[in-house]
Design a protein around this motif. Structure first.
Motif, PDB file in Angstrom:
ATOM      1  N   ASP A 348      -9.778   4.755  -1.909  1.00 20.82           N
ATOM      2  CA  ASP A 348     -10.944   5.317  -1.553  1.00 20.82           C
ATOM      3  C   ASP A 348     -11.075   6.736  -1.863  1.00 20.82           C
ATOM      4  O   ASP A 348     -10.661   7.609  -0.924  1.00 20.82           O
ATOM      5  CB  ASP A 348     -11.425   4.995  -0.036  1.00 20.82           C
ATOM      6  CG  ASP A 348     -12.646   5.772   0.405  1.00 20.82           C
ATOM      7  OD1 ASP A 348     -13.440   5.973  -0.647  1.00 20.82           O
ATOM      8  OD2 ASP A 348     -12.855   5.579   1.827  1.00 20.82           O
ATOM      9  N   GLU A 351     -14.304  12.500  -3.084  1.00 19.55           N
ATOM     10  CA  GLU A 351     -15.101  12.607  -4.355  1.00 19.55           C
ATOM     11  C   GLU A 351     -15.341  14.249  -4.074  1.00 19.55           C
ATOM     12  O   GLU A 351     -15.582  14.807  -5.208  1.00 19.55           O
ATOM     13  CB  GLU A 351     -16.419  11.978  -3.793  1.00 19.55           C
ATOM     14  CG  GLU A 351     -16.383  10.514  -4.371  1.00 19.55           C
ATOM     15  CD  GLU A 351     -17.889   9.817  -4.536  1.00 19.55           C
ATOM     16  OE1 GLU A 351     -18.733  10.234  -3.763  1.00 19.55           O
ATOM     17  OE2 GLU A 351     -17.781   8.944  -5.416  1.00 19.55           O
ATOM     18  N   THR A 360     -15.550  10.898   0.779  1.00 17.41           N
ATOM     19  CA  THR A 360     -14.740   9.947  -0.045  1.00 17.41           C
ATOM     20  C   THR A 360     -15.699   9.016  -0.621  1.00 17.41           C
ATOM     21  O   THR A 360     -17.042   9.240  -0.382  1.00 17.41           O
ATOM     22  CB  THR A 360     -13.414   9.066   0.503  1.00 17.41           C
ATOM     23  OG1 THR A 360     -14.409   8.528   1.642  1.00 17.41           O
ATOM     24  CG2 THR A 360     -12.594  10.045   1.111  1.00 17.41           C
ATOM     25  N   LYS A 361     -15.044   8.177  -1.633  1.00 15.90           N
ATOM     26  CA  LYS A 361     -16.268   7.305  -2.249  1.00 15.90           C
ATOM     27  C   LYS A 361     -17.013   6.342  -1.569  1.00 15.90           C
ATOM     28  O   LYS A 361     -18.033   6.232  -1.589  1.00 15.90           O
ATOM     29  CB  LYS A 361     -15.266   6.175  -3.441  1.00 15.90           C
ATOM     30  CG  LYS A 361     -16.099   5.733  -4.224  1.00 15.90           C
ATOM     31  CD  LYS A 361     -15.141   5.232  -5.587  1.00 15.90           C
ATOM     32  CE  LYS A 361     -15.976   4.000  -6.329  1.00 15.90           C
ATOM     33  NZ  LYS A 361     -15.215   3.157  -6.547  1.00 15.90           N
ATOM     34  N   SER A 362     -16.484   5.943  -0.311  1.00 15.67           N
ATOM     35  CA  SER A 362     -17.096   4.815   0.522  1.00 15.67           C
ATOM     36  C   SER A 362     -17.511   5.775   1.802  1.00 15.67           C
ATOM     37  O   SER A 362     -18.119   4.862   2.556  1.00 15.67           O
ATOM     38  CB  SER A 362     -16.191   3.653   0.679  1.00 15.67           C
ATOM     39  OG  SER A 362     -15.031   3.907   1.509  1.00 15.67           O
TER      40      SER A 362
END
Ligand code: NA7
Length: 532
Positions: A348, A351, A360-362
């Motif tokens: 993860d 970003e 983060t991505k998720s």
């Protein structure tokens, strides 16, 4: 103002270099230090849990028995305040402060070929000249704050561990995010977690760690260390890495699996970097290393209760000690606290940083404080921060664009009378630093003394010698598993855009010491000595 020598930095290296050049050779010396006081790296490194990983009876100078008898650290591993107090004691004993200018950062140093001297300029515009210029700027002193998008938008506070505020940081009631799980992050997380409302550790690369088992030194140990000064000095000066323990001369395959397990367990109980010394082939043989790696991963799984967190922490992608091996106090135990979360950036990734925290991505992680335990622009960073120019105006930044090239990590061709204490290409960060520093300082002092005695004005590494030495540095690293961890800071991999070159000399401080002695004995082979 003209000096015989200018030394940049007032940590272990700068102080001893001043003492040697001034009191042993009788030179006029000026030390220039950016910090407000002594300490070098330890002036800046004051993050929670900061502690030296070398044991205190080895992390000191060995040049004076009297000094050793006067000062003993209170704990197995010295903390920054005690290290600074020790250096203050050294400075008082040898009256060093009078030749140090604090709060002064060197911006540029240019070699004036016609005059045969170095012209040094400080950030505040001060100028001086010197026949010899010696950098004692440390290997891990240039903080690396990764360029993560959005940091400027963050409304909370952020800190890099290597530039910690002297007044400390109050984590009480705060949501803290820590990026980085190297030696520093592993020391900091358990301490931050004790007072923060919540700590989120962002891990990119899982890491091994062995308990430090820090404790106050028992009076009997202190007496033993005082009485065995010569023996301890003999060990630190004859071992591969300058620590006060010898590496066992057995291979992993020499013992049965049960014996091996017992050896690892005993080393685990004892704690510290000595775990690396249990077998002589741990850093050279993949299969041997895997036994240590498995032992350590099993320990993580046994300590960490949440299986997913345990798996993320034990999912280590490099051989044990191929990256700098951390030692800790309750690091893995910290993940059993209800106020600590691990984010596995491999699954993860970050970003960006937003006004509220880290995305983060998720998911989104709202934070009040971000701690960057993201390491340093190691070895070359502190040198290249300055505009160093040698013969004909050639620039070190240009010359090292493809990676550092030095002779013995002591000199750079094209830069006469410039010496780099524990520079790239020397054992430096692979050792207990004060021991490597003493060796360099004494070698430099002898070299300058030799020039003076023989009426020579300059010494300069030859191109051929530097090229040949670069090949030896490469070869020494290739012979070890350090070569396998291409993403380590030993290769410069942690800093975006930095050339990927293995920087420290991995052949051992003992071997290196002999090489340097031999070179000096053969009339400074590989160096060009010239009259004015
Ligand atoms: P290190 O050993 O360089 O560790 C830095 C840590 O920060 C390490 O876990 C890095 O992960 C991580 N890091 C660096 N940049 C990023 C970004 N952009 N995103 C996420 N994580 C990142 O520095 P230390 O201060 O811990 O130790 C330095 C030395 O000081 C130590 O070895 C002792 O000699 C004393 P990575 O492993 O690169 O994936």
């Amino acid at each position: 103002m003209h000096f015989d020598a200018v030394v940049i930095g007032a940590g272990f290296a700068g102080l001893y270099q001043l003492l040697c050049l001034r009191d042993r050779l009788g030179l006029k010396v000026q030390v220039i230090e950016a910090g407000g006081d002594l300490g070098g790296t330890w002036y800046w490194n004051r993050y929670p849990g900061a502690r030296c990983d070398s044991e205190s009876h080895a992390y000191r100078y060995f040049f004076s028995r009297e000094l050793a008898a006067e000062w003993q650290a209170s704990e197995r591993y010295p903390g920054p305040a005690e290290i600074r107090a020790y250096l203050d004691h050294v400075a008082r004993k040898f009256d060093l402060r009078r030749d140090i200018r604090f709060n002064t950062r060197v911006a540029a140093a240019h070699f004036d070929q016609a005059a045969g001297l170095w012209r040094i300029q400080t950030e505040a515009g001060g100028r001086c000249t010197a026949a010899f210029l010696i950098t004692a700027v440390g290997c891990l002193s240039s903080a690396n704050v990764p360029a993560i998008a959005g940091l400027a938008d963050f409304r909370g506070k952020w800190y890099h561990t290597g530039q910690w505020p002297h007044e400390g940081v109050d984590f009480r009631g705060k949501r803290v995010g820590q990026i980085g799980t190297g030696s520093t992050g592993i020391q900091a997380a358990p301490v931050i977690a004790q007072s923060a409302a919540h700590l989120t550790v962002f891990q990119r690369t899982a890491n091994y760690s062995v308990p430090a088992r820090n404790a106050p030194l028992a009076p009997e140990f202190k007496r033993w260390a005082r009485e065995h000064f010569e023996q301890i000095r003999e060990i630190v000066q004859s071992t591969l890495n300058g620590h006060a323990f010898r590496i066992e001369q057995r291979n992993v395959a020499d013992v049965t699996p049960a014996e091996r397990q017992a050896i690892y367990e005993a080393a685990w109980e004892k704690g510290g970097l000595q775990f690396r010394a249990t077998f002589k082939d741990l850093l050279t043989d993949r299969a041997a290393n895997a036994t240590a790696a498995e032992f350590l991963k099993a320990r993580i799984r046994a300590v960490v209760k949440d299986p997913a967190t345990a798996e993320a922490l034990a999912d280590i992608d490099h051989p044990y000690a191929a990256k700098r091996p951390p030692i800790d106090t309750d690091y893995f135990e910290t993940f059993n606290r209800p106020n600590v979360t691990l984010v596995n950036l491999r699954q993860d990734p970050i970003e960006c940083i937003t006004a509220q925290g880290i995305r983060t991505k998720s998911s989104r992680h709202p934070l009040d404080i971000i701690v960057f335990a993201t390491g340093f622009d190691a070895l070359t960073g502190p040198l290249l921060k300055m505009d160093i120019r040698g013969r004909g105006g050639r620039s070190l930044r240009e010359d090292w664009k493809g990676g550092p090239s030095t002779y013995l990590g002591l000199q750079v061709p094209g830069y006469p009378n410039l010496f780099t204490i524990t520079g790239p290409g020397s054992p430096s960060v692979l050792t207990n630093m004060p021991v490597a520093i003493e060796q360099h300082v004494e070698w430099i002092t002898e070299c300058i003394g030799h020039l003076r005695k023989t009426g020579m004005a300059t010494v300069e590494a030859s191109d051929t010698a530097a090229t040949a030495w670069g090949a030896q540095v490469d070869e020494a690293a290739r012979a070890t598993l350090l070569w396998d961890a291409k993403h380590s800071w030993y290769f410069g991999a942690n800093v975006a855009g930095k050339p990927q070159v293995f920087m420290p000399y991995a052949g051992g401080l003992n071997k290196y010491r002999k090489i340097c002695q031999g070179i000096a004995a053969r009339g400074y082979e590989g160096f060009v000595l010239a009259r004015a």
